[in-house]
Motif scaffolding. Structure first.
Motif, PDB file in Angstrom:
ATOM      1  N   UNK A  11       0.793  -1.089   0.247  1.00  0.00           N
ATOM      2  CA  UNK A  11      -0.045   0.103  -0.105  1.00  0.00           C
ATOM      3  C   UNK A  11       0.729   1.208  -0.090  1.00  0.00           C
ATOM      4  N   UNK A  12       2.153   1.245  -0.102  1.00  0.00           N
ATOM      5  CA  UNK A  12       3.034   2.361  -0.196  1.00  0.00           C
ATOM      6  C   UNK A  12       3.198   2.924  -1.498  1.00  0.00           C
ATOM      7  N   UNK A  13       2.867   4.123  -1.493  1.00  0.00           N
ATOM      8  CA  UNK A  13       2.854   4.863  -2.916  1.00  0.00           C
ATOM      9  C   UNK A  13       3.882   5.790  -3.109  1.00  0.00           C
ATOM     10  N   UNK A  14       4.269   5.948  -4.311  1.00  0.00           N
ATOM     11  CA  UNK A  14       5.333   6.658  -4.783  1.00  0.00           C
ATOM     12  C   UNK A  14       5.446   7.071  -6.196  1.00  0.00           C
ATOM     13  N   UNK A  15       6.136   8.372  -6.611  1.00  0.00           N
ATOM     14  CA  UNK A  15       6.313   8.931  -7.593  1.00  0.00           C
ATOM     15  C   UNK A  15       7.343   8.173  -8.383  1.00  0.00           C
ATOM     16  N   UNK A  16       7.326   7.816  -9.724  1.00  0.00           N
ATOM     17  CA  UNK A  16       8.415   7.257 -10.574  1.00  0.00           C
ATOM     18  C   UNK A  16       8.775   8.006 -11.716  1.00  0.00           C
ATOM     19  N   UNK A  17       9.955   8.357 -11.983  1.00  0.00           N
ATOM     20  CA  UNK A  17      10.102   9.129 -13.237  1.00  0.00           C
ATOM     21  C   UNK A  17       9.888   8.159 -14.627  1.00  0.00           C
ATOM     22  N   UNK A  18       9.117   8.649 -15.613  1.00  0.00           N
ATOM     23  CA  UNK A  18       9.147   7.815 -16.730  1.00  0.00           C
ATOM     24  C   UNK A  18      10.181   7.894 -17.448  1.00  0.00           C
ATOM     25  N   UNK A  19      10.928   6.859 -18.053  1.00  0.00           N
ATOM     26  CA  UNK A  19      11.827   6.743 -19.002  1.00  0.00           C
ATOM     27  C   UNK A  19      11.083   6.162 -20.458  1.00  0.00           C
ATOM     28  N   UNK A  20      10.960   7.021 -21.146  1.00  0.00           N
ATOM     29  CA  UNK A  20      10.483   6.727 -22.617  1.00  0.00           C
ATOM     30  C   UNK A  20      11.355   5.729 -23.406  1.00  0.00           C
ATOM     31  N   UNK A  21      10.664   4.643 -23.794  1.00  0.00           N
ATOM     32  CA  UNK A  21      11.378   3.609 -24.557  1.00  0.00           C
ATOM     33  C   UNK A  21      11.554   2.397 -23.757  1.00  0.00           C
ATOM     34  N   UNK A  22      11.401   2.465 -22.407  1.00  0.00           N
ATOM     35  CA  UNK A  22      11.431   1.323 -21.598  1.00  0.00           C
ATOM     36  C   UNK A  22       9.866   0.688 -21.590  1.00  0.00           C
ATOM     37  N   UNK A  23       9.752  -0.718 -21.285  1.00  0.00           N
ATOM     38  CA  UNK A  23       8.504  -0.996 -20.671  1.00  0.00           C
ATOM     39  C   UNK A  23       8.128  -0.556 -19.297  1.00  0.00           C
ATOM     40  N   UNK A  24       6.887  -0.703 -18.851  1.00  0.00           N
ATOM     41  CA  UNK A  24       6.529  -0.693 -17.562  1.00  0.00           C
ATOM     42  C   UNK A  24       7.204  -1.424 -16.669  1.00  0.00           C
ATOM     43  N   UNK A  25       7.329  -2.770 -17.104  1.00  0.00           N
ATOM     44  CA  UNK A  25       8.007  -3.832 -16.307  1.00  0.00           C
ATOM     45  C   UNK A  25       9.544  -3.379 -15.938  1.00  0.00           C
ATOM     46  N   UNK A  26      10.237  -2.835 -17.091  1.00  0.00           N
ATOM     47  CA  UNK A  26      11.657  -2.464 -16.708  1.00  0.00           C
ATOM     48  C   UNK A  26      11.754  -1.538 -15.844  1.00  0.00           C
ATOM     49  N   UNK A  27      10.657  -0.521 -16.037  1.00  0.00           N
ATOM     50  CA  UNK A  27      10.684   0.722 -15.276  1.00  0.00           C
ATOM     51  C   UNK A  27      10.454   0.289 -13.523  1.00  0.00           C
ATOM     52  N   UNK A  28       9.599  -0.414 -13.401  1.00  0.00           N
ATOM     53  CA  UNK A  28       9.435  -1.019 -12.205  1.00  0.00           C
ATOM     54  C   UNK A  28      10.530  -1.781 -11.811  1.00  0.00           C
ATOM     55  N   UNK A  29      11.087  -2.523 -12.439  1.00  0.00           N
ATOM     56  CA  UNK A  29      12.095  -3.328 -11.795  1.00  0.00           C
ATOM     57  C   UNK A  29      13.347  -2.303 -11.566  1.00  0.00           C
ATOM     58  N   UNK A  30      13.661  -1.303 -12.169  1.00  0.00           N
ATOM     59  CA  UNK A  30      14.772  -0.631 -12.172  1.00  0.00           C
ATOM     60  C   UNK A  30      14.620   0.200 -10.851  1.00  0.00           C
ATOM     61  N   UNK A  31      13.275   0.602 -10.595  1.00  0.00           N
ATOM     62  CA  UNK A  31      13.004   1.366  -9.356  1.00  0.00           C
ATOM     63  C   UNK A  31      12.794   0.468  -8.111  1.00  0.00           C
ATOM     64  N   UNK A  32      13.215  -0.695  -8.200  1.00  0.00           N
ATOM     65  CA  UNK A  32      13.373  -1.844  -7.077  1.00  0.00           C
ATOM     66  C   UNK A  32      12.042  -2.271  -6.483  1.00  0.00           C
ATOM     67  N   UNK A  33      11.139  -2.331  -7.569  1.00  0.00           N
ATOM     68  CA  UNK A  33       9.951  -3.059  -7.203  1.00  0.00           C
ATOM     69  C   UNK A  33      10.059  -4.403  -7.599  1.00  0.00           C
ATOM     70  N   UNK A  34      10.611  -5.036  -6.299  1.00  0.00           N
ATOM     71  CA  UNK A  34      10.909  -6.492  -6.554  1.00  0.00           C
ATOM     72  C   UNK A  34       9.950  -7.504  -6.618  1.00  0.00           C
ATOM     73  N   UNK A  35       8.653  -6.988  -6.442  1.00  0.00           N
ATOM     74  CA  UNK A  35       7.187  -7.803  -6.647  1.00  0.00           C
ATOM     75  C   UNK A  35       7.187  -8.111  -8.126  1.00  0.00           C
ATOM     76  N   UNK A  36       7.648  -7.433  -9.096  1.00  0.00           N
ATOM     77  CA  UNK A  36       7.578  -7.639 -10.379  1.00  0.00           C
ATOM     78  C   UNK A  36       8.646  -8.787 -10.542  1.00  0.00           C
ATOM     79  N   UNK A  37       8.350 -10.003 -10.712  1.00  0.00           N
ATOM     80  CA  UNK A  37       8.970 -11.004 -10.909  1.00  0.00           C
ATOM     81  C   UNK A  37       9.594 -11.070 -12.153  1.00  0.00           C
ATOM     82  N   UNK A  38       8.896 -11.059 -13.262  1.00  0.00           N
ATOM     83  CA  UNK A  38       9.144 -11.045 -14.672  1.00  0.00           C
ATOM     84  C   UNK A  38       9.906 -12.132 -14.914  1.00  0.00           C
TER      85      UNK A  38
END
Length: 106
Positions: A11-38
């Motif tokens: 339930x923790x919310x934070x803002x993440x800067x968009x990196x155009x050209x990446x997938x949302x999955x890559x963006x989440x993983x790069x920002x330490x969202x380990x819940x995204x196993x991919x």
């Protein structure tokens, strides 16, 4: 700076800067969202990068392809209005303000 809002499984919310050209999955993983196993690495074959997108933001996204929908429908957290695989969402600046909820894995 263009950003999306991400809510993790605790339930923790934070803002993440968009990196155009990446997938949302890559963006989440790069920002330490380990819940995204991919586990498939973004090949649209496992559904371990399942997220919910706020309904109004669906208009900014590419349409759901049949293979993505079939995977999503097998998950307990499937919601026809909000479910997407984050590997299938290419990030663009037009997604500024999009709200993403990471969902629990089955």
């Amino acid at each position: 700076m263009k950003q999306i809002t991400v809510t993790d499984m605790q339930g923790q919310t934070r803002e993440v800067e968009i990196n155009p050209g990446w997938s949302l999955m890559e963006l989440l993983r790069e920002n330490d969202y380990d819940e995204i196993l991919a586990m498939c690495g973004g090949a649209c074959s496992c559904a371990t990068c399942h997220v919910h997108i706020r309904n109004a933001d669906q208009l900014k996204l590419p349409p759901v392809e049949e293979d993505e929908e079939m995977l999503l429908m097998t998950t307990e957290a499937y919601d026809a209005e909000r479910s997407r695989l984050s590997c299938q969402i290419p990030m663009t600046e037009a997604m500024d303000g999009m709200q993403v909820q990471i969902v629990e894995m089955d």
